[in-house]
Motif scaffolding. Structure first.
Motif, mmCIF file in Angstrom:
data_model
loop_
_atom_site.group_PDB
_atom_site.id
_atom_site.type_symbol
_atom_site.label_atom_id
_atom_site.label_comp_id
_atom_site.label_asym_id
_atom_site.label_seq_id
_atom_site.Cartn_x
_atom_site.Cartn_y
_atom_site.Cartn_z
ATOM 1 N N GLU A 1 34.032 29.472 46.543
ATOM 2 C CA GLU A 1 34.378 30.856 46.846
ATOM 3 C C GLU A 1 35.887 31.073 46.825
ATOM 4 O OE1 GLU A 1 32.593 31.684 50.575
ATOM 5 O OE2 GLU A 1 30.541 31.663 49.808
ATOM 6 N N ARG A 2 36.605 30.136 47.430
ATOM 7 C CA ARG A 2 38.057 30.283 47.475
ATOM 8 C C ARG A 2 38.664 30.203 46.077
ATOM 9 N NH1 ARG A 2 37.106 27.150 52.098
ATOM 10 N NH2 ARG A 2 37.687 25.215 51.055
ATOM 11 N N ARG A 3 38.120 29.310 45.244
ATOM 12 C CA ARG A 3 38.635 29.176 43.884
ATOM 13 C C ARG A 3 38.390 30.460 43.088
ATOM 14 N NH1 ARG A 3 42.224 28.765 40.604
ATOM 15 N NH2 ARG A 3 41.834 27.782 38.601
ATOM 16 N N VAL A 4 37.196 31.013 43.218
ATOM 17 C CA VAL A 4 36.894 32.265 42.532
ATOM 18 C C VAL A 4 37.784 33.385 43.055
ATOM 19 C CG1 VAL A 4 35.118 34.048 42.215
ATOM 20 C CG2 VAL A 4 34.528 31.628 41.938
ATOM 21 N N SER A 5 37.994 33.419 44.366
ATOM 22 C CA SER A 5 38.878 34.430 44.948
ATOM 23 C C SER A 5 40.291 34.319 44.384
ATOM 24 C CB SER A 5 38.905 34.275 46.474
ATOM 25 O OG SER A 5 39.714 35.265 47.075
ATOM 26 N N ASP A 6 40.771 33.082 44.230
ATOM 27 C CA ASP A 6 42.099 32.867 43.637
ATOM 28 C C ASP A 6 42.152 33.420 42.211
ATOM 29 O OD1 ASP A 6 42.979 31.647 45.922
ATOM 30 O OD2 ASP A 6 42.686 29.595 45.182
ATOM 31 N N MET A 7 41.109 33.147 41.432
ATOM 32 C CA MET A 7 41.093 33.599 40.044
ATOM 33 C C MET A 7 41.027 35.120 39.951
ATOM 34 S SD MET A 7 38.917 30.726 37.898
ATOM 35 C CE MET A 7 37.527 30.538 39.016
ATOM 36 N N VAL A 8 40.322 35.750 40.864
ATOM 37 C CA VAL A 8 40.269 37.218 40.880
ATOM 38 C C VAL A 8 41.658 37.781 41.151
ATOM 39 C CG1 VAL A 8 39.392 39.224 42.145
ATOM 40 C CG2 VAL A 8 37.835 37.367 41.526
ATOM 41 N N ARG A 9 42.361 37.181 42.122
ATOM 42 C CA ARG A 9 43.727 37.640 42.428
ATOM 43 C C ARG A 9 44.668 37.429 41.244
ATOM 44 N NH1 ARG A 9 42.631 35.467 47.601
ATOM 45 N NH2 ARG A 9 43.637 33.489 47.029
ATOM 46 N N GLU A 10 44.386 36.404 40.444
ATOM 47 C CA GLU A 10 45.218 36.141 39.269
ATOM 48 C C GLU A 10 44.910 37.091 38.108
ATOM 49 O OE1 GLU A 10 44.288 32.110 38.505
ATOM 50 O OE2 GLU A 10 45.338 31.330 40.279
#
Length: 293
Positions: free
Chosen positions: A236-245
């Motif tokens: 979840e955190r990795r996907v959240s990071d990619m969304v912010r990117e």
């Protein structure tokens, strides 16, 4: 003689006043939380409306709703200028949820958070009723999984799973994907708590813009690898990071699938310390909400 008579009359009057005061039940004694009673007395509601809301509040407390929550809802709603009709709906939805034996905390939290944020009463009411309906629809799904042999797990796992399925519905996750996630959990010999965690991640991914089918595929891969709560949290955190990117859904899915394939599974040392770079860091994005006080 006259002084004695006056003194006796005063004593009788004092005793009568004490008796009468004792005969009037306090708000706490008659089931109405003190804070709610005070808020109603200060409000601009008419006397009949105040009486109506007080009766509904007492009914809610008698049915098992926490008095503190009833008090919070009434006080905040009145502070926001809600009328008697809105207040009655705010109390009625969690009351019906409680009476149906469904988890009521999510509904209470939604109402209280909405009031705290100043959301219009009509929107709060609609959101609370939508969640309550979702909980009612989710219960037979959970009960069906248990009857099919899914391990029950802790006592509170059933309510948590019901809530998670309801929230998945709010993110437009198809029922078929929830059922297939449950079937994967059953085939893997997992518990209801593990199924709940998988559904929460499925919901998170759908909310982050990942197509539901792709989200279910990612979650199923994790389940088949025996992922723990922490492993799903890393995804979840990795996907959240990619969304912010600013990455698009297709790129997010490809990246996540690649990292899942490269992951050696739970217990390989990647869940902590400096090696936890693959799925990012920070707070578990799949956690539940609170009251928003």
């Amino acid at each position: 003689m006259k002084d004695r008579t006056t003194y006796a009359i005063a004593l009788i009057a004092l005793a009568a006043s004490v008796f009468l005061l004792g005969a009037v039940p306090s708000p706490a004694a008659d089931g109405l939380p003190a804070g709610a009673s005070q808020a109603l007395e200060r409000s601009a509601l008419s006397a009949p409306d105040r009486s109506l809301i007080a009766d509904r509040a007492r009914e809610a407390v008698r049915a098992g709703l926490p008095a503190e929550d009833v008090e919070i809802i009434i006080s905040r709603a009145l502070d926001r200028g809600a009328d008697a009709a809105a207040l009655e709906r705010f109390l009625d939805t969690p009351l019906r949820t409680q009476q149906q034996g469904l988890p009521v905390r999510p509904v209470l939290d939604r109402i209280e958070q909405g009031l705290s944020k100043g959301v219009p009463p009509a929107r709060i009411d609609a959101a609370a009723r939508r969640l309550a309906d979702g909980l009612a629809k989710a219960r037979p799904v959970v009960d069906g999984l248990l009857q099919a042999g899914l391990e029950p797990g802790p006592r509170e796992a059933r309510d948590a799973a019901i809530e998670s399925i309801a929230r998945a519905g709010e993110q437009s996750v198809p029922d078929s994907l929830v059922h297939s996630t449950g079937e994967t959990a059953r085939q893997q010999g997992q518990s209801l708590a593990q199924f709940d965690r998988a559904v929460r991640t499925l919901t998170f991914l759908a909310g982050a813009g990942v197509p539901p089918d792709a989200a279910a595929r990612l979650v199923r891969s994790g389940m088949e690898r025996g992922w723990s709560d922490r492993d799903f949290g890393r995804l979840e955190r990795r996907v959240s990071d990619m969304v912010r990117e600013g990455r698009g859904p297709d790129e997010i899915v490809r990246s996540a699938e690649r990292e899942i394939r490269e992951d050696r599974g739970p217990g390989d040392g990647r869940s902590g310390g400096a090696q936890d770079r693959g799925f990012g860091g920070g707070r578990d994005a799949g956690g539940r909400g609170g009251r928003g006080r």
